[in-house]
Design a protein around this motif. Structure first.
Motif, PDB file in Angstrom:
ATOM      1  N   PHE A  78      11.599  17.576 -13.030  1.00  0.00           N
ATOM      2  CA  PHE A  78      10.417  16.583 -13.447  1.00  0.00           C
ATOM      3  C   PHE A  78      10.010  15.804 -12.279  1.00  0.00           C
ATOM      4  N   GLY A  79       8.411  15.563 -12.473  1.00  0.00           N
ATOM      5  CA  GLY A  79       7.608  14.956 -11.491  1.00  0.00           C
ATOM      6  C   GLY A  79       8.088  13.467 -11.520  1.00  0.00           C
ATOM      7  N   HIS A  80       8.122  13.182 -10.116  1.00  0.00           N
ATOM      8  CA  HIS A  80       8.349  11.528  -9.809  1.00  0.00           C
ATOM      9  C   HIS A  80       7.475  10.836  -8.662  1.00  0.00           C
ATOM     10  N   SER A  81       7.479   9.743  -8.641  1.00  0.00           N
ATOM     11  CA  SER A  81       6.543   9.046  -7.545  1.00  0.00           C
ATOM     12  C   SER A  81       6.737   7.510  -7.955  1.00  0.00           C
ATOM     13  N   SER A  82       5.805   7.071  -7.242  1.00  0.00           N
ATOM     14  CA  SER A  82       6.140   5.343  -7.498  1.00  0.00           C
ATOM     15  C   SER A  82       4.744   4.703  -7.681  1.00  0.00           C
ATOM     16  N   THR A  83       4.680   3.759  -8.146  1.00  0.00           N
ATOM     17  CA  THR A  83       3.507   2.739  -7.958  1.00  0.00           C
ATOM     18  C   THR A  83       3.299   2.417  -6.594  1.00  0.00           C
ATOM     19  N   PRO A  84       2.063   1.973  -6.197  1.00  0.00           N
ATOM     20  CA  PRO A  84       2.046   1.079  -4.737  1.00  0.00           C
ATOM     21  C   PRO A  84       2.586  -0.153  -4.798  1.00  0.00           C
ATOM     22  N   VAL A  85       3.083  -0.453  -3.547  1.00  0.00           N
ATOM     23  CA  VAL A  85       3.627  -1.688  -3.191  1.00  0.00           C
ATOM     24  C   VAL A  85       2.483  -2.869  -3.151  1.00  0.00           C
ATOM     25  N   GLU A  86       2.633  -3.783  -3.798  1.00  0.00           N
ATOM     26  CA  GLU A  86       1.577  -4.985  -3.764  1.00  0.00           C
ATOM     27  C   GLU A  86       2.209  -6.258  -3.129  1.00  0.00           C
ATOM     28  N   GLY A  87       1.761  -6.944  -2.129  1.00  0.00           N
ATOM     29  CA  GLY A  87       2.385  -8.007  -1.660  1.00  0.00           C
ATOM     30  C   GLY A  87       3.187  -7.828  -0.352  1.00  0.00           C
ATOM     31  N   GLY A 126       0.824  -1.382  -0.014  1.00  0.00           N
ATOM     32  CA  GLY A 126       0.140  -0.033   0.008  1.00  0.00           C
ATOM     33  C   GLY A 126       0.654   1.314  -0.011  1.00  0.00           C
ATOM     34  N   GLY A 127       2.121   1.146   0.252  1.00  0.00           N
ATOM     35  CA  GLY A 127       3.047   2.265   0.573  1.00  0.00           C
ATOM     36  C   GLY A 127       3.441   2.844  -0.963  1.00  0.00           C
ATOM     37  N   PHE A 128       3.627   3.924  -1.431  1.00  0.00           N
ATOM     38  CA  PHE A 128       3.928   4.588  -2.655  1.00  0.00           C
ATOM     39  C   PHE A 128       4.576   6.036  -2.278  1.00  0.00           C
ATOM     40  N   VAL A 129       5.002   6.537  -3.094  1.00  0.00           N
ATOM     41  CA  VAL A 129       5.660   8.117  -3.210  1.00  0.00           C
ATOM     42  C   VAL A 129       4.732   8.825  -4.175  1.00  0.00           C
ATOM     43  N   GLN A 130       4.212   9.739  -3.383  1.00  0.00           N
ATOM     44  CA  GLN A 130       3.299  10.699  -4.119  1.00  0.00           C
ATOM     45  C   GLN A 130       3.934  11.433  -5.156  1.00  0.00           C
ATOM     46  N   LYS A 131       3.273  11.968  -6.347  1.00  0.00           N
ATOM     47  CA  LYS A 131       3.771  12.480  -7.367  1.00  0.00           C
ATOM     48  C   LYS A 131       4.199  14.120  -6.912  1.00  0.00           C
ATOM     49  N   HIS A 132       5.306  14.420  -6.877  1.00  0.00           N
ATOM     50  CA  HIS A 132       5.899  15.571  -6.593  1.00  0.00           C
ATOM     51  C   HIS A 132       7.269  16.241  -7.405  1.00  0.00           C
ATOM     52  N   VAL A 133       7.570  17.174  -7.208  1.00  0.00           N
ATOM     53  CA  VAL A 133       8.506  18.060  -7.955  1.00  0.00           C
ATOM     54  C   VAL A 133       9.334  18.708  -6.644  1.00  0.00           C
ATOM     55  N   ASP A 134      10.770  18.399  -6.601  1.00  0.00           N
ATOM     56  CA  ASP A 134      11.556  19.043  -5.558  1.00  0.00           C
ATOM     57  C   ASP A 134      11.723  20.548  -5.922  1.00  0.00           C
ATOM     58  N   LEU A 135      11.720  21.331  -5.001  1.00  0.00           N
ATOM     59  CA  LEU A 135      11.798  22.668  -5.296  1.00  0.00           C
ATOM     60  C   LEU A 135      13.014  23.346  -4.793  1.00  0.00           C
ATOM     61  N   PHE A 136      14.026  23.819  -5.526  1.00  0.00           N
ATOM     62  CA  PHE A 136      15.288  24.319  -5.296  1.00  0.00           C
ATOM     63  C   PHE A 136      15.187  25.645  -6.051  1.00  0.00           C
ATOM     64  N   LYS A 137      15.600  26.735  -5.221  1.00  0.00           N
ATOM     65  CA  LYS A 137      15.627  28.112  -5.734  1.00  0.00           C
ATOM     66  C   LYS A 137      16.702  28.329  -6.845  1.00  0.00           C
ATOM     67  N   ASP A 138      18.056  28.471  -6.559  1.00  0.00           N
ATOM     68  CA  ASP A 138      19.235  28.556  -7.373  1.00  0.00           C
ATOM     69  C   ASP A 138      19.991  27.543  -7.505  1.00  0.00           C
ATOM     70  N   ARG A 139      19.446  26.223  -7.469  1.00  0.00           N
ATOM     71  CA  ARG A 139      20.277  25.163  -7.486  1.00  0.00           C
ATOM     72  C   ARG A 139      19.875  23.903  -8.310  1.00  0.00           C
ATOM     73  N   ASN A 140      20.763  23.350  -8.894  1.00  0.00           N
ATOM     74  CA  ASN A 140      20.240  22.005  -9.642  1.00  0.00           C
ATOM     75  C   ASN A 140      20.362  20.918  -8.697  1.00  0.00           C
ATOM     76  N   PRO A 159       9.452   3.050  -9.758  1.00  0.00           N
ATOM     77  CA  PRO A 159       9.468   4.336  -9.732  1.00  0.00           C
ATOM     78  C   PRO A 159       8.988   4.912 -10.910  1.00  0.00           C
ATOM     79  N   ILE A 160       8.299   6.371 -10.838  1.00  0.00           N
ATOM     80  CA  ILE A 160       7.867   6.639 -11.885  1.00  0.00           C
ATOM     81  C   ILE A 160       8.580   8.399 -12.157  1.00  0.00           C
ATOM     82  N   TYR A 161       9.137   8.353 -13.323  1.00  0.00           N
ATOM     83  CA  TYR A 161       9.868   9.681 -13.442  1.00  0.00           C
ATOM     84  C   TYR A 161       9.200  10.265 -14.665  1.00  0.00           C
ATOM     85  N   ASP A 162       8.707  11.463 -14.646  1.00  0.00           N
ATOM     86  CA  ASP A 162       8.339  12.259 -15.822  1.00  0.00           C
ATOM     87  C   ASP A 162       7.312  11.436 -16.757  1.00  0.00           C
ATOM     88  N   SER A 163       6.215  10.716 -15.629  1.00  0.00           N
ATOM     89  CA  SER A 163       5.170  10.055 -16.099  1.00  0.00           C
ATOM     90  C   SER A 163       5.664   8.684 -16.686  1.00  0.00           C
TER      91      SER A 163
END
Length: 175
Positions: free
Chosen positions: A141-150, A88-102, A119-123
């Motif tokens: 880029f947005g990143h997340s993951s699919t829910p763990v099953e099992g 049931g665990g997963f990473v919700q879709k998000h983008v990490d925000l950094f002001k003046d840094r890569n 993992p899901i990167y850029d859809s």
């Protein structure tokens, strides 16, 4: 399209076993995610028992991906994490925000569920295996993951570094 790099079998089976043994020592110190609760536990590496192999792999990442070449651009280590996602665990879709840094992040997969947890990167869903490492730019880029099953968890170690935007560092010039 975002650039991400999957390096297959980045660590050996023996190294994986050493890191899994370390994970089990650290597991009682992993804490529930504030939003996702008992499905997702993690902790920053600096809060956990140190492990020379984890340090060695971090140095290897800097060297093999050519990031040491950019040291004069004020490389900053970001929090690095050990995490476990159960069913049931997963990473919700998000983008990490950094002001003046890569920002560059490297996720090493120690355990991959029988189903889900990818993992899901850029859809794009990436089919990773145990011992693979994925490098990506979480501030672009947005990143997340699919829910763990099992019952088999997803266990990862995540390293991160940031660089001044003036450095013009991108995956086009990272090895």
């Amino acid at each position: 399209m975002s650039k991400k790099i999957i390096n297959r079998e980045f660590i050996t089976k023996e190294q994986q076993q050493i890191l899994m043994d370390w994970f089990y020592e650290c597991e009682p110190h992993l804490t529930p995610h504030p939003t996702w609760g008992d499905f997702r536990h993690s902790n920053a590496l600096f809060n956990l028992k140190s492990n020379s192999l984890v340090t060695e792999i971090g140095e290897r990442i800097l060297k093999e991906y050519g990031l040491k070449d950019f040291e004069h651009y004020e490389v900053r280590s970001l929090p690095c994490f050990l995490s476990r996602h159960i069913e049931g665990g997963f990473v919700q879709k998000h983008v990490d925000l950094f002001k003046d840094r890569n920002h560059f992040r490297f996720n090493l997969f120690l355990s991959v569920p029988d189903r889900g947890g990818m993992p899901i990167y850029d859809s794009e869903i990436l089919n990773v295996k145990e011992r693979d490492i994925v490098a990506y730019e979480p501030d672009k880029f947005g990143h997340s993951s699919t829910p763990v099953e099992g019952s088999k968890p997803r266990i990862t170690i995540s390293w991160g570094w940031s660089f001044e935007k003036a450095s013009k560092i991108s995956y086009e010039n990272v090895k």
